[in-house]
Design a protein around this motif. Structure first.
Motif, short mmCIF file in Angstrom:
data_model
loop_
_atom_site.label_atom_id
_atom_site.label_comp_id
_atom_site.label_asym_id
_atom_site.label_seq_id
_atom_site.Cartn_x
_atom_site.Cartn_y
_atom_site.Cartn_z
N ASP A 120 -10.57 -3.55 -2.89
CA ASP A 120 -10.86 -2.84 -1.64
C ASP A 120 -12.24 -3.21 -1.09
OD1 ASP A 120 -8.51 -1.47 -1.11
OD2 ASP A 120 -9.11 0.31 -2.23
N HIS A 123 -6.65 -3.85 3.18
CA HIS A 123 -5.35 -3.79 2.51
C HIS A 123 -5.27 -2.62 1.54
CE1 HIS A 123 -4.79 -7.80 4.13
NE2 HIS A 123 -5.96 -8.14 3.60
N THR A 179 -0.69 1.16 -3.58
CA THR A 179 0.68 1.07 -4.05
C THR A 179 0.76 0.24 -5.33
OG1 THR A 179 1.53 1.23 -1.79
CG2 THR A 179 3.02 0.32 -3.44
N GLY A 180 0.04 -0.86 -5.36
CA GLY A 180 0.01 -1.70 -6.56
C GLY A 180 -0.59 -0.98 -7.75
N LYS A 215 -3.84 0.30 1.57
CA LYS A 215 -2.53 0.90 1.31
C LYS A 215 -1.75 0.08 0.30
CE LYS A 215 -1.97 3.17 5.76
NZ LYS A 215 -1.15 3.27 6.97
N HIS A 216 -1.82 -1.23 0.43
CA HIS A 216 -1.10 -2.12 -0.49
C HIS A 216 -1.73 -2.07 -1.88
CE1 HIS A 216 1.31 -3.76 2.75
NE2 HIS A 216 0.19 -3.96 3.44
#
Length: 64
Positions: free
Chosen positions: A30, A37, A43-44, A39-40
């Motif tokens: 981040d 990115h 999720t990961g 949000k991605h």
């Protein structure tokens, strides 16, 4: 045996440390991407924690 199975076997008993490592890595990504990115990355992180079993809360065990 897949690579993920080997990693799970190595981390067995150290789920809390694996979760901390996943969190630190996600935070680093981040920072480097300036949150583009996030949000991605989140999720990961969630999926990795589920795979390694570090998403379990010791005070709140899963129901059978």
């Amino acid at each position: 045996m897949s690579a993920l199975d080997k990693i799970k076997k190595m981390l067995k008993g150290h789920e809390d440390q694996a979760g901390k490592g996943v969190d630190r890595t996600g935070d680093m990504i981040d920072d480097r991407t300036q949150g583009k990115h996030s949000k991605h990355v989140d999720t990961g992180q969630d999926r990795l924690k589920q795979q390694f079993g570090s998403d379990r809360d010791p005070d709140n065990p899963p129901r059978a």
